[in-house]
Design an enzyme around this catalytic site. Structure first.
Site, mmCIF file in Angstrom:
data_model
loop_
_atom_site.group_PDB
_atom_site.id
_atom_site.type_symbol
_atom_site.label_atom_id
_atom_site.label_comp_id
_atom_site.label_asym_id
_atom_site.label_seq_id
_atom_site.Cartn_x
_atom_site.Cartn_y
_atom_site.Cartn_z
ATOM 1 N N CYS A 381 0.844 -1.203 0.000
ATOM 2 C CA CYS A 381 0.000 0.000 0.000
ATOM 3 C C CYS A 381 0.877 1.250 0.000
ATOM 4 O O CYS A 381 1.462 1.578 -1.024
ATOM 5 C CB CYS A 381 -0.986 -0.051 1.161
ATOM 6 S SG CYS A 381 -2.463 0.912 0.815
ATOM 7 N N HIS A 518 -3.539 -5.030 0.610
ATOM 8 C CA HIS A 518 -2.849 -5.585 1.777
ATOM 9 C C HIS A 518 -2.898 -7.118 1.742
ATOM 10 O O HIS A 518 -3.848 -7.709 2.275
ATOM 11 C CB HIS A 518 -3.517 -5.103 3.067
ATOM 12 C CG HIS A 518 -3.286 -3.665 3.360
ATOM 13 N ND1 HIS A 518 -2.249 -3.230 4.146
ATOM 14 C CD2 HIS A 518 -3.958 -2.558 2.967
ATOM 15 C CE1 HIS A 518 -2.299 -1.901 4.231
ATOM 16 N NE2 HIS A 518 -3.330 -1.482 3.526
ATOM 17 N N GLU A 520 -1.344 -9.194 3.445
ATOM 18 C CA GLU A 520 -1.183 -9.820 4.770
ATOM 19 C C GLU A 520 -2.508 -10.244 5.391
ATOM 20 O O GLU A 520 -2.540 -11.168 6.205
ATOM 21 C CB GLU A 520 -0.407 -8.904 5.721
ATOM 22 C CG GLU A 520 -1.121 -7.638 6.189
ATOM 23 C CD GLU A 520 -0.937 -6.438 5.271
ATOM 24 O OE1 GLU A 520 -0.732 -6.642 4.063
ATOM 25 O OE2 GLU A 520 -1.015 -5.293 5.760
HETATM 26 N N1 GLN Z 1 -1.908 6.603 2.866
HETATM 27 C C1 GLN Z 1 -2.041 5.850 1.660
HETATM 28 C C2 GLN Z 1 -3.405 6.030 1.026
HETATM 29 O O1 GLN Z 1 -4.322 6.467 1.676
HETATM 30 C C3 GLN Z 1 -1.749 4.375 1.901
HETATM 31 C C4 GLN Z 1 -2.701 3.724 2.842
HETATM 32 C C5 GLN Z 1 -2.194 2.395 3.340
HETATM 33 O O2 GLN Z 1 -1.010 2.128 3.322
HETATM 34 N N2 GLN Z 1 -3.080 1.574 3.834
HETATM 35 O O3 GLN Z 1 -3.596 5.750 -0.133
#
Ligand code: GLN
Length: 564
Positions: A381, A518, A520
């Site tokens: 992310c 994600h 994970e």
């Molecule tokens: N801050 C970034 C976004 O909002 C990544 C978010 C995250 O890593 N879950 O896109």
């Protein structure tokens, strides 16, 4: 069969591993051929943990349906190997929110709205809603510790449920701490006695007492606890400290806990099939290799913030017979000068998700180091977004490349705020300002990703399309796609309409991959996630080739797989 309910409360102090106990009991009952569901009731007033700082409350676990939930739901999914959803987690906030909405709508017909019965009724209907598929057993974990002001309405509701559902359909398990005083070589039962008494004072008599202790409790101590706490002599069990969280189910089985549960609830339980759990524990003790992974992030002081990530790495290690040792590096402390020294000995570098601009430059430095030195890299992310920014700045030479999250007026917004996207769930175009999901403006939950043939992503998944979970606002800016691909950063996963980039990877690098989702959240000890599996495999090859200094024996603190 009518669903039987097991309520798990905690006493003496928090962090005794109630969530793991609930998940382990669930796993054991499932292994006995019963269908099981689990729910967490959290006493805090936030409607969900989505708005909480990970420093305070640990990871926010995201479910398939996009609910932002307590990290215990991650344990439930990993131990039961079945997806959780919105109905598996309620908070005081969500309960009150619903009561107040009903009051505003006039649903209470002019009545005075009170904790009993209105709030407790709302809690009871939330509890009953979890067994929507008429599961044999529903396990309900009550967050917090008995004696907290906040958890009182929950405890009152579960007290009432025994009357509503019938004695034979409800079981109360109380988890407490039994301290072992080393200097005196003595085990102390007094805190447990007090905690059970406290529970009784609000009308709940525990049926089973689970005692967290450093050492095994002998029969004499168990009988003493049973006597003072008014439970069957064979209803006191030790939850002994173990090396790995994945040893808990077998440890509780050896104690006979699931058998007692089955007897008390008159469950048609078969002999359990524990082969997979035994295999897992065996593998945890027979690693052939070791790798060290550096996690470069912001929330490094509270390991709970990266719970699922930590577990996913352990799962990937299990699959590769590799003990994964983790070094958490605070990206805010990383500079050009200390970079090499801080990352020394890392066979792989991982930059996890996160929010806000703090520590971003440190992450970008670490990513550059991984890219230039052929060190396996996984970016998740925000980690993927930083990899895109790093590549833009240092390979495409767009020195002003940035994410609009950190610089809304960036000259080259390679990561930008998407204003709309297609939501396959309700087949509508979601507009950011009017986003219907909880979490407001975030893309949350499971979305499809189509993989590009011939890429490392495709090689890992070995299937053309996957579903993965999201929690973010910003996206790869497709305006720059051709520039990136021309220089060797492949867009190896995209949404089916090709408007959103889901995975990036480097062509000329042993293993360098970033995902907008994600991974994970979907890893399981029995089925490690393909991206984590291949990342650890690459790190292990890196370690074997001696490309990076190998592990110093003393340095390897036993990361035996999972933390309690
Ligand atoms: N801050 C970034 C976004 O909002 C990544 C978010 C995250 O890593 N879950 O896109």
């Amino acid at each position: 069969m009518k669903t039987k309910f097991i309520f798990i409360t905690g006493g003496v102090l928090s962090s005794l591993g109630k969530g793991l106990a609930a998940a382990s009991i669930g796993a054991l009952l499932k292994a006995r051929g019963l269908s099981v569901t689990i729910q967490k009731l959290d006493p805090y007033i936030n409607v969900d943990p989505g708005t909480m700082n990970p420093f305070q409350h640990g990871e926010v676990f995201v479910t398939e349906d996009g609910a932002e939930t307590d990290l215990d739901l991650g344990h439930y999914e990993r131990y039961l190997d079945q997806p959780m959803s919105q109905i598996n987690n309620f908070t005081s906030g969500s309960i009150y929110y619903s009561v107040i909405s009903k009051e505003r709508r006039g649903d209470y017909l002019g009545g005075t709205v009170q904790v009993i019965p209105h709030v407790t009724d709302e809690i009871k209907s939330a509890v009953l809603s979890v067994a929507q598929n008429q599961e044999d057993v529903a396990i309900i974990e009550i967050g917090g510790t008995v004696g907290d002001i906040e958890s009182l309405p929950f405890l009152e509701a579960i007290r009432q449920l025994r009357g509503d559902l019938g004695k034979e359909n409800v079981l109360y398990i109380h988890l407490t701490l039994v301290p072992y005083i080393k200097a005196a070589g003595e085990i102390k039962t007094k805190p447990t006695q007090h905690s059970v008494k406290e529970l009784r004072s609000i009308g709940i008599q525990a049926d089973i007492i689970l005692c967290r202790c450093e050492v095994d409790l002998d029969q004499e101590i168990k009988s003493k606890i049973a006597l003072f706490c008014n439970v069957d002599p064979d209803a006191v069990f030790t939850a002994k400290d173990v090396h790995s969280i994945y040893e808990v189910p077998l440890m509780l089985y050896d104690e006979g806990l699931d058998q007692k549960v089955a007897i008390l609830l008159k469950l048609p339980a078969k002999n359990p099939n524990l082969q997979t759990w035994k295999g897992l524990v065996h593998r945890l003790h027979h690693f052939k290799n070791q790798v060290r992974i550096a996690i470069v992030g912001k929330y490094v002081d509270l390991k709970e913030s990266y719970k699922s990530l930590h577990e996913a790495l352990v799962h990937a290690g299990l699959e590769n017979e590799t003990q994964v040792s983790l070094t958490y590096i605070n990206s805010q402390e990383l500079t050009e000068n200390n970079l090499v020294q801080k990352l020394e000995g890392a066979h792989g570098i991982l930059v996890p998700g996160g929010f806000g601009g703090r520590g971003i430059e440190g992450k970008i430095l670490a990513i550059r180091h991984a890219r230039e030195n052929s060190i396996p890299f996984l970016g998740i992310c925000l980690g993927m977004q930083c990899a895109v920014i790093e590549f833009a700045r240092n390979v495409l030479l767009m020195k002003k490349a940035d994410s609009q999250e950190f610089d809304p007026d960036a000259l080259n917004p390679v990561i930008y705020l998407m204003t709309e996207w297609y939501d396959f769930r309700d087949q509508t175009v979601q507009k950011r300002e009017t986003c219907s999901h909880k979490g407001g403006t975030m893309r949350l939950g499971s979305y499809p990703c189509v993989l590009k043939p011939g890429t490392k992503a495709m090689l890992a998944y070995n299937t053309p399309q996957v579903m993965e979970r999201h929690r973010h606002r910003y996206e790869f800016n497709l305006k720059y796609a051709a520039d990136f691909e021309a220089k060797g950063m492949l867009l190896s996963g995209k949404s089916p309409d090709e408007k959103l980039v889901e995975i990036i990877e480097l062509k000329d690098h042993p293993w360098f991959l970033g995902s907008q989702f994600h991974p994970e959240f979907k890893s399981n000890p029995m089925r490690p996630h393909p991206l984590f599996r291949d990342f650890i495999l690459a790190a292990q090859k890196n370690a074997a080739s001696g490309g990076v200094s190998t592990l110093n024996e003393q340095e390897v603190e036993a990361e035996f797989g999972g933390t309690a």
